[in-house]
Write an enzyme that holds these catalytic residues in place. Structure first.
Site, PDB file in Angstrom:
ATOM      1  N   THR A 197       1.069  -1.505  -0.134  1.00  0.00           N
ATOM      2  CA  THR A 197       0.559  -0.333   0.071  1.00  0.00           C
ATOM      3  C   THR A 197       0.770   1.356  -0.170  1.00  0.00           C
ATOM      4  OG1 THR A 197      -2.081  -1.313   1.182  1.00  0.00           O
ATOM      5  CG2 THR A 197      -1.998   1.241   1.762  1.00  0.00           C
ATOM      6  N   GLN A 202       0.953  -9.196  -6.537  1.00  0.00           N
ATOM      7  CA  GLN A 202       0.603 -10.906  -6.686  1.00  0.00           C
ATOM      8  C   GLN A 202       1.965 -11.212  -6.921  1.00  0.00           C
ATOM      9  OE1 GLN A 202      -1.710 -12.372  -5.221  1.00  0.00           O
ATOM     10  NE2 GLN A 202      -2.485 -10.444  -3.212  1.00  0.00           N
ATOM     11  N   SER A 223       4.925  -6.426  -1.835  1.00  0.00           N
ATOM     12  CA  SER A 223       4.396  -6.407  -0.876  1.00  0.00           C
ATOM     13  C   SER A 223       5.541  -8.363  -0.059  1.00  0.00           C
ATOM     14  CB  SER A 223       3.377  -6.920  -0.107  1.00  0.00           C
ATOM     15  OG  SER A 223       2.954  -6.945   1.271  1.00  0.00           O
ATOM     16  N   HIS A 266       4.607  -9.999   2.397  1.00  0.00           N
ATOM     17  CA  HIS A 266       4.048 -11.178   3.269  1.00  0.00           C
ATOM     18  C   HIS A 266       2.826 -11.393   2.353  1.00  0.00           C
ATOM     19  CE1 HIS A 266      -0.345  -8.625   3.017  1.00  0.00           C
ATOM     20  NE2 HIS A 266       0.243  -8.185   2.930  1.00  0.00           N
ATOM     21  N   CYS A 316      -8.511  -8.173   1.500  1.00  0.00           N
ATOM     22  CA  CYS A 316      -7.616  -7.458   1.787  1.00  0.00           C
ATOM     23  C   CYS A 316      -8.553  -5.847   2.325  1.00  0.00           C
ATOM     24  CB  CYS A 316      -6.450  -6.015   0.360  1.00  0.00           C
ATOM     25  SG  CYS A 316      -5.152  -7.459   0.484  1.00  0.00           S
TER      26      CYS A 316
HETATM   27  N1  PLP Z   1      -1.720  -4.663  -4.325  1.00  0.00           N
HETATM   28  C1  PLP Z   1      -2.027  -5.773  -3.952  1.00  0.00           C
HETATM   29  C2  PLP Z   1      -2.532  -6.271  -5.650  1.00  0.00           C
HETATM   30  C3  PLP Z   1      -2.970  -6.686  -3.000  1.00  0.00           C
HETATM   31  O1  PLP Z   1      -2.862  -8.387  -3.250  1.00  0.00           O
HETATM   32  C4  PLP Z   1      -1.891  -5.869  -2.046  1.00  0.00           C
HETATM   33  C5  PLP Z   1      -2.314  -6.680  -0.262  1.00  0.00           C
HETATM   34  O2  PLP Z   1      -3.498  -7.469  -0.730  1.00  0.00           O
HETATM   35  C6  PLP Z   1      -1.908  -4.593  -2.114  1.00  0.00           C
HETATM   36  C7  PLP Z   1      -1.257  -3.749  -3.259  1.00  0.00           C
HETATM   37  C8  PLP Z   1      -1.558  -3.808  -0.310  1.00  0.00           C
HETATM   38  O3  PLP Z   1      -0.522  -4.398  -0.120  1.00  0.00           O
HETATM   39  P1  PLP Z   1      -0.336  -3.841   1.469  1.00  0.00           P
HETATM   40  O4  PLP Z   1      -1.325  -5.186   2.412  1.00  0.00           O
HETATM   41  O5  PLP Z   1       1.905  -4.965   2.053  1.00  0.00           O
HETATM   42  O6  PLP Z   1      -0.146  -3.074   1.961  1.00  0.00           O
END
Ligand code: PLP
Length: 380
Positions: free
Chosen positions: A71, A178, A198, A200, A327
């Site tokens: 994010t 992803q 990201s 995780h 999310c």
């Molecule tokens: N973009 C996509 C395509 C995601 O799937 C996610 C999380 O689910 C994010 C951004 C956000 O990542 P983060 O959880 O590290 O903020």
């Protein structure tokens, strides 16, 4: 039996990642900005992690900026690009993650940019001809299109989008959250200005990620503070997170084909088993191996009154999956992605998403439970 099939929401941490993180937490507590030996040894860990990430992605360490996750990386890319390149127009799609969509909508609502949406078809494929039309008709644009859709799994050809952006002198940001660690990314050839990660989503820790900034562009920071991340992001570094991220990416690259084949097999196996068990089901998004992220299978059930009961009953049976993007809500109510591809709200949808830790036995059990739960829900 507890089965985790929500790996697009987050993945379990790899024990090897945990090991290096605990080692760092336990023994390396200096502040990386401190000039004494305690600080210097931690600075070395951070810079080694940056070098490792950069080498795997075929770029220079100076192009990698650690963030608090996907994010923050998306926000930094979009908001800094619009501000620093004085862009007044952006192009995205209605099926992007909220980290992108809500950021762009905020810029539109505050009068900073005009926002255009590229057409997507009923499987979540973007219309490349329409993208070119939008680029022709507008001033220099920011283009933000994701590599793989987190709800549908449909892949976008980001190499082609990069080419077309170059042709129109557009700035290209791609949300690769992803696909990072699941597909090889070559940042020395990809024509993207911003790429994100990201940790995780690839068996690393939560709350850490990175932004790749192409050296062809220079942006100012989004977060002001100390001189960390070469003045690009103030704030003491999440050292164990950064070390964990680098280890997770290293492990992902070491066995990428092995994991890919295993997970793709599980996905095909589940798809066929579900079609056999419930012939009236269908799938949201692309499902062919060359067009679809191998970790995601989004199943669309026939119209039914007891739609909400499906996920709930799977959960009672120990199976964690998701309806739409976990999310944002963790429920199957109001997926903006399914709405944008013309999905019918009466049809419940469940996203199953897999990792290297899943097994065929888990899929067998899940399909059996889906069959039972579906039969019960259809009767009610
Ligand atoms: N973009 C996509 C395509 C995601 O799937 C996610 C999380 O689910 C994010 C951004 C956000 O990542 P983060 O959880 O590290 O903020």
């Amino acid at each position: 039996m507890k089965i985790y099939l929500d790996n697009a929401a987050t993945t379990p941490i790899d024990k090897e990642v945990l090991k290096v993180m605990v080692e760092v937490m336990d023994n390396y507590y200096g502040n990386p900005s401190s000039i004494h030996s305690h600080g210097r040894e931690v600075r070395t860990l951070v810079e080694k992690a940056r070098k490792s990430v950069a080498t795997l992605l075929k770029t220079a360490p100076s192009n990698i900026f650690f963030t608090s996750g996907g994010t923050e990386a998306d926000n930094t890319a979009i908001r800094s690009a619009v501000r620093d390149f004085e862009l007044t127009h952006a192009i995205t799609s209605k099926i992007e993650h909220h980290a992108v969509l809500h950021t762009l909508e905020m810029l539109e609502n505050t009068g900073v940019i005009k926002l255009s949406y590229v057409n997507v078809d009923e499987k979540g494929n973007i219309d490349y001809a329409h993208l070119e039309e939008l680029l022709t008709a507008n001033e220099r644009s920011l283009v933000s299109l994701m590599h793989a859709n987190n709800e549908l799994g449909t892949l976008t050809d980001i190499e082609s989008v990069g080419e077309v952006c170059e042709k129109y002198n557009a700035i290209f940001h791609t949300d690769t959250v992803q696909t990072m660690g699941h597909y090889p990314h070559d940042l020395s050839t990809l024509k993207a200005h911003f790429v994100v990660c990201s940790a995780h989503k690839l068996h690393g820790p939560k709350g850490v990620g990175f932004l790749f900034v192409n050296p062809a562009v220079k942006i100012k920071p989004l977060l002001y503070g100390g001189a960390q991340e070469r003045n690009m992001r103030g704030g003491t570094e999440n050292v164990y997170g950064i070390v964990g991220l680098a280890k997770a990416l290293e492990l992902a690259y070491a066995d990428m084909d092995l994991h890919k084949n295993h997970i793709q097999d599980l996905k095909n196996y589940m798809k066929e088993a579900l079609q056999k068990a419930i012939p009236t089901i269908d799938f949201n998004g692309e499902t062919d191996a060359d067009k679809s992220l191998y970790t995601v299978l989004n199943v669309r059930f026939p119209k039914m009154d007891m739609a909400d009961m499906l996920l709930f009953n799977l959960d009672i049976n120990g199976i964690s999956a998701s309806g739409g993007s976990a999310c944002s809500s963790g429920s199957n109510i109001g997926s903006h992605v399914l709405t944008a591809i013309g999905g019918n709200p009466g049809h419940p949808s469940i996203r199953f998403s897999f990792s290297k830790f899943n097994t065929k036995e888990e899929i067998d059990y899940t399909v059996e439970k889906v069959k039972e739960v579906f039969a019960k829900a259809s009767l009610s």
